[in-house]
Design an enzyme around this catalytic site. Structure first.
Site, PDB file in Angstrom:
ATOM      1  N   GLU A  74       3.095  -4.392  -3.653  1.00  0.00           N
ATOM      2  CA  GLU A  74       2.389  -3.654  -4.714  1.00  0.00           C
ATOM      3  C   GLU A  74       2.781  -3.787  -6.072  1.00  0.00           C
ATOM      4  O   GLU A  74       3.788  -4.369  -6.282  1.00  0.00           O
ATOM      5  CB  GLU A  74       2.629  -2.177  -4.282  1.00  0.00           C
ATOM      6  CG  GLU A  74       2.021  -1.159  -4.893  1.00  0.00           C
ATOM      7  CD  GLU A  74       0.323  -1.274  -5.056  1.00  0.00           C
ATOM      8  OE1 GLU A  74      -0.075  -2.281  -5.501  1.00  0.00           O
ATOM      9  OE2 GLU A  74      -0.155  -0.408  -4.425  1.00  0.00           O
ATOM     10  N   HIS A  93      -2.193  -1.043   3.997  1.00  0.00           N
ATOM     11  CA  HIS A  93      -1.141  -0.246   4.737  1.00  0.00           C
ATOM     12  C   HIS A  93      -1.626   1.189   5.242  1.00  0.00           C
ATOM     13  O   HIS A  93      -2.358   1.726   4.473  1.00  0.00           O
ATOM     14  CB  HIS A  93       0.353  -0.423   4.308  1.00  0.00           C
ATOM     15  CG  HIS A  93       0.173   0.300   2.891  1.00  0.00           C
ATOM     16  ND1 HIS A  93       0.432   1.976   2.997  1.00  0.00           N
ATOM     17  CD2 HIS A  93       0.503   0.088   1.687  1.00  0.00           C
ATOM     18  CE1 HIS A  93       0.325   2.470   1.857  1.00  0.00           C
ATOM     19  NE2 HIS A  93       0.599   1.180   0.959  1.00  0.00           N
TER      20      HIS A  93
END
Length: 231
Positions: free
Chosen positions: A90, A11
């Site tokens: 994550e 990202h």
């Protein structure tokens, strides 16, 4: 032989990335610089002539924001199937979410593990150390963490394979992508640090994932050149 490739981007740069704070399941949005970096990524992928059959991100806001920007620049937003998969989130850092990176990796983990330099720790050792120290009991064991990462990416690859192969655009997270590479090619892994907007390419054939590229910044670099000419 049907070939499938996952183009897995980290990202864009977020508020917590910028100030060096741990950002696992906690979330902050992309900064203006982060948004610009993903515009570069999208333009670079488009210039490379890549076609995507599927778009997938984790369910965290920073990856949703990233894949939306990238798809806009690729002119595929709303044109191909897209979904979110929490398995490619994550790592969960439990009660250490939001802590400064240095406090965890230079303070907490060395004290727990007895290892002076945390940069030499394996991902399994880091995960185990976080679980041991997490007073909230939210952090994931290595078994759970590694299992859901492998399952998540393999599931995406299988979906594309069932459609006859091709490419998927995937947006995930730095530690998650590095862990995937480590699990697939442990002998070549040296605690990767992946830049925001970098691309890691995973090839999937006959049920097996192999690593073709790691942390490739060439798409962003090409996109940056294109943006400079536009301005």
């Amino acid at each position: 032989m049907t070939e499938t490739r996952l183009y897995i981007a980290r990202h864009g740069k977020t508020m917590f990335n910028t100030i060096g704070r741990i950002q696992g399941w906690a979330d902050t949005p992309l900064t203006t610089t982060g948004e610009e970096g993903i515009r570069e990524l999208g333009l670079g992928l488009k210039d490379a002539g890549l076609n995507f059959k599927l778009a997938v991100s984790s369910d965290l806001g920073r990856t949703v924001q990233t894949i939306t920007i990238a798809q806009k620049e690729l002119d595929i937003l709303g044109q191909i199937p897209y979904y979110q998969d929490k398995r490619i989130r994550e790592w969960c850092f439990g009660s250490f979410e939001g802590m400064y990176d240095a406090d965890l990796f230079s303070g907490v983990l060395p004290r727990i593990s007895g290892i002076v330099d945390a940069t030499t720790m394996s991902f399994e050792e880091i995960a185990n150390g976080i679980v041991e120290a997490d007073t909230a009991n939210w952090a994931e064991s290595w078994e759970v963490l590694s299992g859901r990462i492998l399952d998540g990416f393999a599931s995406i690859a299988r979906k594309v394979e069932r459609q006859g192969g091709g490419n998927a655009l995937v947006v995930s997270h730095g530690m998650t992508i590095a862990t995937l590479v480590d699990l697939l090619e442990p002998e070549s892994q040296k605690r990767l640090i992946l830049d925001n907007g970098s691309v890691t390419v995973i090839k999937y054939v006959d049920g097996k994932m192999t690593v073709e590229a790691v942390g490739d910044m060439s798409y962003r670099q090409r996109g940056a050149e294109m943006l400079e000419k536009m301005n």
